[in-house]
Design an enzyme around this catalytic site. Structure first.
Site, short mmCIF file in Angstrom:
data_model
loop_
_atom_site.label_atom_id
_atom_site.label_comp_id
_atom_site.label_asym_id
_atom_site.label_seq_id
_atom_site.Cartn_x
_atom_site.Cartn_y
_atom_site.Cartn_z
N SER A 243 0.78 -1.22 -0.19
CA SER A 243 -0.07 0.10 0.18
C SER A 243 0.62 0.89 0.10
O SER A 243 1.82 1.57 -0.74
CB SER A 243 -0.74 -0.18 0.73
OG SER A 243 -1.80 0.73 0.95
N ASP B 265 -10.37 -3.40 -4.91
CA ASP B 265 -9.27 -2.27 -4.24
C ASP B 265 -9.24 -1.09 -5.34
O ASP B 265 -9.04 -0.90 -6.41
CB ASP B 265 -7.93 -3.36 -4.24
CG ASP B 265 -7.22 -2.02 -3.86
OD1 ASP B 265 -7.16 -0.97 -3.66
OD2 ASP B 265 -5.60 -2.29 -3.66
N HIS C 125 -8.50 -4.85 -1.02
CA HIS C 125 -7.07 -3.94 -0.64
C HIS C 125 -6.39 -4.71 0.52
O HIS C 125 -7.54 -4.57 1.74
CB HIS C 125 -7.16 -3.22 0.04
CG HIS C 125 -6.31 -1.64 -0.09
ND1 HIS C 125 -5.42 -1.40 -1.07
CD2 HIS C 125 -5.15 -1.24 1.04
CE1 HIS C 125 -3.98 -0.31 -0.64
NE2 HIS C 125 -4.67 -0.45 0.52
#
Length: 357
Positions: free
Chosen positions: A143, A297, A327
């Protein structure tokens, strides 16, 4: 978080950091891995050292956690578990970095922290101290950490003081650009769990400033001035996304904003914050990449476009796309959020490391 902020109790991101506090565990060694906390170049790191005797020099990973640059910690249960497993199964040294976080420390501070640790670790004397093979070091992150990993690996190319070449970059559902926050994946997954579009916009804007003007402009996707229009070639999803991910979306080109925000907060146009803005000449020199993306995501298209751009530049890329994942799914491998999809993704990732690091 929204309620706490509206009531004036605490900043939105301060309440998000409570997740970190609830998930944090102290460094605990076991029969396989010694876990300690120390500092590299004055930046705190959690260090994982395998206990079993090496058959030669070891592999190593420098890891940056996620959390939108605003929360997260190497000591969170999931990160600690993954680092321990990688250290044990690969007989590898893992350096998991606790970089400073926004909103107290905005861009470029988080980047500078992780870069400083990576550069320190890549010194011959440090690698030698930990018995690491200089030809088998990777940089990884998920991320926001994937964003930092991509930016660090690019920056290392430009640093004449760094002699050690990174063998691979591991980017797990990374955030890679702050120009177009209306990609098909942002539209399709605007209200999906874990990372809705509104939260990602908040993370991006807080990385640079608490000025609500930037957040509002990003929310309406009108934050980039016309003078920076040439950068959109690097994030043009009509060119870089495969047909099946474009679906019924029609590319209409960027909608520009004024110059004021870019002048006041130039970070969102900086390649260290948006690694997708790198030129092909720069990408061409990068090490092989492992990129993980998830169908459900908002950041899906960032990773897919980076994989496409790296391949076009001649860089070997393994792109694993999880069609049934959202995600952060790889974090869900421990009770009480123990998901089969998380285990599958993590095992695929470890198998790749075993073969390629």
């Amino acid at each position: 978080s929204e309620a706490a902020e509206l009531l004036g109790l605490m900043h939105y991101m301060e309440s998000m950091k409570l997740i970190t506090v609830l998930e944090a565990i102290s460094p605990t060694s076991d029969e396989n891995v010694t876990v300690t906390e120390t500092e590299f170049n004055n930046v705190p790191v959690r260090l994982y050292l395998p206990r079993r005797a090496p058959e030669g020099l070891r592999r190593a990973m420098v890891y940056f956690h996620g959390g939108g640059w605003c929360f997260g910690d190497a000591g969170m249960k999931s990160y600690d578990h993954m680092s321990q497993r990688i250290s044990n199964e690969l007989n590898a040294v893992v350096v998991s970095v606790n970089y400073r976080l926004a909103p107290q420390h905005r861009f470029p501070v988080p980047f500078e922290d992780v870069y400083s640790v990576t550069k320190f670790f890549l010194q011959s004397k440090v690698l030698s101290q930990y018995g690491v093979d200089p030809a088998r070091v990777c940089v990884a992150g998920d991320s926001a950490g994937g964003n930092l990993a991509a930016a660090v690996v690019q920056q290392l190319l430009e640093d004449p003081e760094v002699k050690t070449k990174v063998k691979a970059q591991i980017l797990l559902y990374p955030a890679l650009q702050a120009l177009d926050l209306n990609l098909p994946s942002y539209q399709d997954n605007a209200n999906k769990p874990v990372l809705p579009r509104s939260l990602m916009v908040r993370f991006w804007s807080e990385y640079f400033t608490s000025d609500p003007a930037l957040r509002e402009a990003m929310a309406s996707n009108k934050h980039v001035p016309a003078e920076s229009g040439h950068l959109f070639q690097f994030v043009n999803w009509s060119h870089w996304l495969p047909t099946e991910m474009r679906k019924a979306h029609v590319y209409s080109g960027p909608t520009f904003g004024g110059v004021e925000l870019a002048q006041e907060y130039p970070g969102f146009l900086d390649v260290r914050a948006s690694p997708l803005l790198a030129s092909e000449a720069r990408l061409r020199r990068l090490p092989p990449a492992y990129i993980l993306t998830c169908e459900h995501d908002v950041l899906r298209d960032d990773g897919v476009m980076y994989a496409a751009r790296l391949r076009a530049a001649g860089v070997p890329v393994t792109h694993h796309h999880a069609k049934d994942a959202f995600h952060g799914a790889m974090m869900f491998i421990l009770w009480p959020l123990d998901l089969a999809v998380g285990h599958r993704m993590f095992n695929t990732y470890i198998d790749w490391l075993k073969e390629n690091l």
